[in-house]
Design a protein around this motif. Structure first.
Motif, short mmCIF file in Angstrom:
data_model
loop_
_atom_site.label_atom_id
_atom_site.label_comp_id
_atom_site.label_asym_id
_atom_site.label_seq_id
_atom_site.Cartn_x
_atom_site.Cartn_y
_atom_site.Cartn_z
N THR A 27 8.34 -53.99 -12.72
CA THR A 27 8.14 -54.56 -11.57
C THR A 27 7.95 -56.06 -11.91
O THR A 27 7.61 -56.53 -13.05
N HIS A 65 4.86 -47.25 -3.13
CA HIS A 65 4.98 -48.69 -2.63
C HIS A 65 5.44 -48.84 -1.33
O HIS A 65 6.76 -49.72 -1.41
N ARG A 68 7.76 -52.18 -0.40
CA ARG A 68 8.03 -53.04 -1.53
C ARG A 68 9.56 -53.38 -1.59
O ARG A 68 10.33 -52.41 -1.61
N HIS A 109 12.28 -51.09 3.26
CA HIS A 109 12.48 -51.73 1.89
C HIS A 109 13.50 -52.72 2.12
O HIS A 109 14.60 -52.33 2.40
#
Lengths: 232, 292
Positions: A27, A65, A68, A109
């Motif tokens: 990340t 997530h 994201r 996303h």
């Protein structure tokens, strides 16, 4: 190009990207935005295992997530050219990765890609070329196949191809030519974090590459023909 | 023309669609030919090797793209790719039950290099985007040149694939692998080996094509119609299932070196006989083995 330097340049608030064999994942934080990073290094040959590992990362991002942004860091010499990969159906592994990227896009996303070293044909189709926006570092190499191999397959003289490559973006390798043809949005020189945030803001959610190729003059027919096929 | 394998792109369309329903878009009279081939003084085709249009498949309104293997092995260039992409654009606006791709292709047309690669990428994205919108995209593979290169990925992105035993589906063609790593890696002239690796039966037994049919146009026709009717949506649950399937495949078959090893593992006690089995017999046997 060392991926560490690229990652450090992109993520001004730090990252935990690691390389396991040829797979990059982690990340990264740029400004207030967290990016799920997935990619390859060492000019990876993309075989079934690596493809599946990248897909797994995209699936996990969708699940854990939602929304994201995803960034592909591309460095590949192309798909692995082995009997075993074909036996196991590598085309389906690649298709799975491509569909994961498409679904991620559909679920909100943003998917970006950066060719930081090299990108070749099969290894690039299911990753970077599926992104909303694909950029490249200025020295990045992008190609279908090297000219000697292309000369063999097409039975065209290598000198002829070399001459064409000097004048036509269609034949010459290089990120600049792909930019002219619309497949690379921009070459990122200077501050990478600034480029990344601008790309996140500006990335189109539909495939506009043929329009960009027409506007830049590198691919003159694709957009017009597609429009005619859609409407005539 | 009953054989799908022997038929041209136009003959396949005639064999698969309801009589009188076909309307071709950008037919040869539109003269959409490749500027790149012309620049190389190579032969061009007025349809650039792909036939696109609309029609009815067992009453279902569909859009169809059929690649012509007889022109450059069905390889995809800028114009051919744009025709297919435009067809998918059309699917957005038109009320269609599905898009049917009759694929016969070596993938990127290398004579168009970068333009060919980008075109294939645009086709892959168009297929995926169409599926996300809930429109099934079904592919048929059963021609002389098989379906390879980036178009193998494109096929894998379809909702469903119909193949005949004669069809071949993969990413890198046997010749490409042999050129890269030698004849010991993959002998491209060993036909039996090629079919055990990328042929229709192997793809069916692995689950890479949903339907295996005989090399007859009516068989392709009804299998394609069935595939359009039962199209599965692209959603997270289906991709998670696919992730598990492909993971298990690696785990279970990853150490094998030949199609026969895989077939034996699947329960065929005489894997060497698989190539000899009739399509019906193979399907019945594989069903029994899966149930067992």
């Amino acid at each position: 190009m060392d991926w560490h330097a690229v990652a450090d340049g992109l993520f001004d608030r730090g990252h935990d990207i690691v390389a396991v064999d040829d797979l990059l994942s982690g990340t990264g934080h740029c400004g207030d935005t967290a990016f799920a990073v997935v990619g390859s290094t060492n000019h990876a040959e993309i075989g079934v295992e690596l493809t599946l590992a990248m897909a797994k990362r995209v699936v996990a991002t969708m699940r854990d997530h939602p929304g994201r942004p995803i960034l592909f860091l591309v460095d590949t010499q192309g798909q692995r050219l082995r009997h075993r990969d074909e036996l196991l159906g590598i085309h389906r592994y690649m298709a799975h990765l491509a569909q994961c990227v498409e679904l991620a896009r559909a679920r909100g996303h943003r998917v970006l890609a950066l060719v930081y070293d090299q990108a070749l044909s099969g290894g690039f189709l299911a990753s970077g070329m599926m992104a909303d926006l694909c950029a490249a570092l200025p020295h990045a190499e992008i190609r279908v196949m090297n000219l000697p191999a292309m000369a063999r397959v097409t039975r065209l003289p290598e000198e002829r191809l070399r001459a064409l490559a000097a004048t036509s973006p269609v034949f010459a390798p290089g990120a600049e030519n792909y930019a002219q043809m619309g497949a690379i949005d921009a070459l990122w020189a200077g501050d990478l974090a600034t480029h990344l945030m601008a790309a996140l803001r500006d990335a189109p959610t539909t495939d506009t590459r043929r329009d960009v190729g027409r506007a830049r003059g590198g691919r003159k027919l694709a957009a017009a023909i597609a429009e005619r096929a859609a409407s005539e | 023309m009953q054989s799908y394998y022997e038929a041209t792109a136009r003959e396949r369309i005639a064999g698969i669609l309801d009589p009188g329903s076909w309307h071709e878009i950008l037919p040869p009279t539109a003269r959409t030919l490749s500027p790149h081939l012309k620049a190389l003084d190579l032969p061009v085709a007025f349809d650039d090797g792909v036939v696109i249009g609309s029609g009815a498949l067992e009453g279902l309104p569909v859009l169809v793209a059929a690649q012509e293997g007889g022109f450059m092995g069905g390889a995809v260039g800028e114009v051919q790719g744009a025709k297919i992409v435009g067809l998918f654009e059309r699917a957005k606006a038109a009320r269609v039950a599905g898009v049917v791709l009759l694929l016969e292709t070596g993938g990127v047309r290398l004579q168009e290099a970068n333009a060919g690669l980008i075109a294939v990428s645009e086709v892959i994205r168009a297929i995926c985007a169409t599926r996300v919108r809930g429109i099934p995209v079904v592919a048929a593979i059963g021609g002389k040149f098989g379906c390879f290169g980036g178009m193998g990925i494109a096929a894998g992105c379809c909702t469903s694939i119909v193949m005949s035993e004669e069809g071949r589906l993969g990413l890198s063609g046997p010749e490409v692998i042999e050129t890269a790593h030698g004849v010991e890696e993959f002998d491209s002239l060993d036909r039996a080996l090629v079919w055990r690796t990328v042929g229709g039966k192997h793809r069916f037994l692995l689950g890479d094509c949903a339907t295996l049919v005989d090399d007859r146009q009516p068989a392709f026709r009804s299998a394609l119609a069935q595939a359009v009717r039962t199209g599965e949506e692209l959603e997270l649950a289906s991709l998670e299932r696919e992730q598990r399937t492909l993971d298990e495949r690696l785990e279970r078959f990853g150490a094998y070196t030949d199609g026969e090893d895989i077939w034996r593992d699947l329960g065929f006690d005489k894997p060497a006989n698989v190539p000899l089995l009739a399509t019906d017999a193979l399907i019945a046997l594989s069903k029994r083995l899966r149930a067992a």
